[in-house]
Design a protein around this motif. Structure first.
Motif, mmCIF file in Angstrom:
data_model
loop_
_atom_site.group_PDB
_atom_site.id
_atom_site.type_symbol
_atom_site.label_atom_id
_atom_site.label_comp_id
_atom_site.label_asym_id
_atom_site.label_seq_id
_atom_site.Cartn_x
_atom_site.Cartn_y
_atom_site.Cartn_z
ATOM 1 N N VAL A 49 36.279 39.325 38.805
ATOM 2 C CA VAL A 49 37.396 39.659 39.697
ATOM 3 C C VAL A 49 36.803 39.799 41.088
ATOM 4 N N ILE A 50 37.378 39.088 42.061
ATOM 5 C CA ILE A 50 36.928 39.269 43.440
ATOM 6 C C ILE A 50 37.831 40.304 44.099
ATOM 7 N N ALA A 58 36.826 48.819 42.980
ATOM 8 C CA ALA A 58 35.389 48.601 43.182
ATOM 9 C C ALA A 58 34.644 49.926 43.282
ATOM 10 N N ARG A 59 35.219 50.879 43.987
ATOM 11 C CA ARG A 59 34.568 52.195 44.125
ATOM 12 C C ARG A 59 34.500 52.922 42.785
ATOM 13 N N LEU A 60 35.582 52.886 41.999
ATOM 14 C CA LEU A 60 35.586 53.546 40.694
ATOM 15 C C LEU A 60 34.543 52.928 39.760
ATOM 16 N N VAL A 93 30.339 45.948 36.328
ATOM 17 C CA VAL A 93 29.482 46.339 37.446
ATOM 18 C C VAL A 93 29.994 45.626 38.687
ATOM 19 N N VAL A 94 29.603 46.124 39.832
ATOM 20 C CA VAL A 94 29.970 45.501 41.103
ATOM 21 C C VAL A 94 28.766 44.728 41.615
ATOM 22 N N ARG A 95 28.970 43.447 41.916
ATOM 23 C CA ARG A 95 27.916 42.585 42.457
ATOM 24 C C ARG A 95 28.203 42.321 43.928
ATOM 25 N N THR A 96 27.171 42.414 44.745
ATOM 26 C CA THR A 96 27.325 42.195 46.184
ATOM 27 C C THR A 96 26.503 41.015 46.688
ATOM 28 N N VAL A 123 32.152 41.233 43.868
ATOM 29 C CA VAL A 123 32.602 40.707 42.582
ATOM 30 C C VAL A 123 32.493 41.805 41.534
ATOM 31 N N ILE A 124 33.572 42.017 40.827
ATOM 32 C CA ILE A 124 33.520 42.874 39.648
ATOM 33 C C ILE A 124 33.188 41.948 38.484
#
Length: 135
Positions: A49-50, A58-60, A93-96, A123-124
């Protein structure tokens, strides 16, 4: 998880253009459910998911993943089309990383349309652990 084993109808359903919902948990447990566009990589067993890095989802996920010693946040990604539905449960996880974001944008474009420009995009990434549904 080998999602290709779910069959061709499952694969086709996750390629069709459908809006999805992403469910995460707020601190204390109440659900946070939001509409999203999502893509599914059958071979890797990963949904993406973008979103903006400043979004609540994204923060959660980032906070839950950090407190879980790298295991990721527990999430559910669901899509529905009449009587057909599918829910993917997994660890997110969140990817940056720019390469990860660009890859997710390409996948999103193929399923939906080109996303608007967003320099804060992340990106989630959801490693799917369970599949539910009727496809």
């Amino acid at each position: 998880m080998n999602l290709a084993e779910q069959g061709s109808a499952f694969a086709a359903f996750w390629q069709e253009r459908h809006l999805c919902t992403l469910s995460t948990a707020r601190p204390g447990g109440p659900p946070h459910v939001v509409p999203v566009g999502a893509t599914l990589d059958l071979e890797a067993g990963v949904a993406r998911v973008i979103t903006s890095g400043t979004s609540a989802k994204a923060r959660l996920i980032a906070a839950a993943a950090a407190s879980d010693a790298g295991g990721g946040a527990s999430v559910a990604l669901c899509q529905v089309d009449g009587r057909r539905w599918s829910t993917l449960e997994g660890r997110a996880v969140v990817r940056t990383e720019p390469a990860e974001v660009a890859d997710a944008e390409r996948r999103y474009t193929a399923r939906y349309k080109p996303p608007r420009r967003n320099p804060a995009r992340v990106v989630i990434e959801i490693r799917v652990t369970r599949v539910l549904g009727n496809v």
